[in-house]
Design an enzyme around this catalytic site. Structure first.
Site, PDB file in Angstrom:
ATOM      1  N   SER A   7       0.835  -1.199   0.000  1.00  0.00           N
ATOM      2  CA  SER A   7       0.000   0.000   0.000  1.00  0.00           C
ATOM      3  C   SER A   7       0.869   1.247   0.000  1.00  0.00           C
ATOM      4  O   SER A   7       1.971   1.258   0.549  1.00  0.00           O
ATOM      5  CB  SER A   7      -0.884   0.013   1.251  1.00  0.00           C
ATOM      6  OG  SER A   7      -1.466   1.296   1.438  1.00  0.00           O
ATOM      7  N   TYR A  16      -1.573  -0.013  10.722  1.00  0.00           N
ATOM      8  CA  TYR A  16      -1.817  -0.682   9.440  1.00  0.00           C
ATOM      9  C   TYR A  16      -0.607  -0.473   8.526  1.00  0.00           C
ATOM     10  O   TYR A  16      -0.050  -1.429   7.979  1.00  0.00           O
ATOM     11  CB  TYR A  16      -3.086  -0.146   8.772  1.00  0.00           C
ATOM     12  CG  TYR A  16      -3.181  -0.512   7.318  1.00  0.00           C
ATOM     13  CD1 TYR A  16      -3.019   0.448   6.320  1.00  0.00           C
ATOM     14  CD2 TYR A  16      -3.394  -1.828   6.923  1.00  0.00           C
ATOM     15  CE1 TYR A  16      -3.077   0.108   4.986  1.00  0.00           C
ATOM     16  CE2 TYR A  16      -3.455  -2.181   5.587  1.00  0.00           C
ATOM     17  CZ  TYR A  16      -3.295  -1.197   4.622  1.00  0.00           C
ATOM     18  OH  TYR A  16      -3.333  -1.540   3.285  1.00  0.00           O
ATOM     19  N   LYS A  40       2.448  -3.097   6.806  1.00  0.00           N
ATOM     20  CA  LYS A  40       2.850  -3.175   5.390  1.00  0.00           C
ATOM     21  C   LYS A  40       4.359  -2.940   5.240  1.00  0.00           C
ATOM     22  O   LYS A  40       5.038  -3.642   4.486  1.00  0.00           O
ATOM     23  CB  LYS A  40       2.068  -2.168   4.548  1.00  0.00           C
ATOM     24  CG  LYS A  40       0.590  -2.501   4.389  1.00  0.00           C
ATOM     25  CD  LYS A  40       0.369  -3.859   3.728  1.00  0.00           C
ATOM     26  CE  LYS A  40      -1.099  -4.171   3.533  1.00  0.00           C
ATOM     27  NZ  LYS A  40      -1.323  -5.517   2.958  1.00  0.00           N
TER      28      LYS A  40
END
Ligand code: WQD
Length: 342
Positions: free
Chosen positions: A129, A153, A157
């Site tokens: 992402s 989050y 990643k």
């Protein structure tokens, strides 16, 4: 027609996974979908089969953190590679429940890599992402920009990408296609699959969809005082089918060269919130009422991809414009509304 290769799609009934399953079958691959249905519906598999036939599709309900389940799946198939979508992806939720994000996103990746290694499968396309970039000064963002997570989050990643780098350095049999997504929107042209978040949507387009159907009274625009042409946030929106086709090109590149890559999958063209509203109103012929509110915590002014490396390495080029993104979002929304009243 004999499929070129068989691919495992973890989280393949999700928004991007389901569209990628369609793109894979249309490109001559066979797709085996593993999904635990924690954030998707079993009916999505039927819709995928309705779009491209069920001959080269298989669904297995299972959790990517379950080593025994993965062992059984890999023993039953001869996979060329894996596309790994199965992960949690809400910024707000990751801050409220970081442990569940570390477990699903990191333990899940480790268990998958261990199962692949045991089975001798070393080709992986990883769903990353733009969130790995955190706050940046230079736009559009190149892949060489420093990574720094600004939420849990995003941390999962960055950590996942670093894990792949370490594993790949230790064993050159691995080939990783790391794809950094920007803002996927839109839906398959059939209107049979699309984004269908549970509860009140956090993302812009699903929220606009609910305003267009009257489920929600108005859109709240988070800030009009950013340093952008109209003051509202600018993002690199990309049609989910362009993104899905980018995954096929990533697999094709690994198959052709045995080499991995880390690329942005975006268009390089940013649009503001107000521009998206106008485009959606133009294609739906529906007014989208909105009000301006203060900025949302964690938002940045601009997020746009330098998409040149994906073009050079994969031959990737987004084909669908903002109007097609909004048009297919609206068509999918109408089909969902019809299904609810049927
Ligand atoms: C887009 C723009 C908002 C909702 C998120 C994740 C990111 C990635 C993509 C996984 C911003 C504005 C939004 C609303 C608004 N997901 N907005 N009112 O935040 O760019 O990225 O989804 O990889 O990790 O963070 O997407 O759609 O939430 O916001 O004004 O009700 O729309 O401020 O400018 P975002 P978004």
């Amino acid at each position: 027609m004999t499929p070129r290769h068989t691919i495992l799609l973890t989280g393949g009934l999700g928004y991007i996974g389901s569209h990628t399953a369609v793109a894979l079958v249309e490109a001559g691959y066979r797709a085996v979908i593993l999904d635990d249905l924690s954030n998707s519906e079993r009916s999505v598999f039927d819709a995928i089969c309705q779009i491209c036939g069920d001959e080269h599709l298989e669904f297995i309900e299972g959790d990517v953190t379950d080593a025994a389940c993965l062992k059984t799946v890999f023993e039953a198939h001869d996979f060329f590679g894996v596309i790994h979508f199965a992960a949690k992806k809400s910024v707000a939720e990751s801050e409220a429940d970081p442990l569940s994000y570390l477990h699903t996103n990191l333990s899940g990746l480790v268990e998958l890599l261990r199962a692949m290694d045991t089975a001798g499968v070393y080709n992986l396309v990883f769903s990353s992402s733009a969130t790995v970039y955190g706050d940046q000064e230079v736009f559009p963002i190149p892949e060489t920009a420093t990574r720094h997570a600004v939420n849990t989050y995003g941390y999962t990643k960055v950590a996942s990408e670093e894990m792949l780098e370490r594993v790949g350095t230790a064993d050159d049999r691995w080939s990783f296609g790391v794809l950094r997504y920007f803002n996927p929107i839109g839906a398959h042209g059939s209107g049979l699959i699309g984004e269908n978040p549970k509860g009140i949507p956090a993302n812009l387009l699903p929220y606009i969809d609910r305003v267009a159907t009257g489920e929600l009274p108005e859109l709240v625009v988070y800030g009009d005082d950013y340093d952008t042409p109209d003051g509202t946030g600018v993002r690199d929106y990309i049609h989910v089918m362009d993104l899905a086709e980018g995954h096929v090109q990533s697999l094709d590149a690994i198959d052709a060269t045995g080499q991995g890559h880390v690329v942005n999958i975006g268009t390089g063209q940013g649009y503001s919130v107000l521009e998206v509203i106008k485009a959606y109103e133009a294609v739906s012929d529906i007014e989208i009422p909105f009000r301006i509110a203060p900025r949302r915590a964690g938002d940045v002014a601009v997020y746009c991809a330098d998409a040149s490396l994906a073009r050079d390495v994969l031959g990737f080029q987004a084909k669908r414009d903002l109007f097609e993104m909004c048009r297919t979002n609206w068509a999918w929304t109408q089909k969902m509304a019809e299904a609810k009243t049927a």
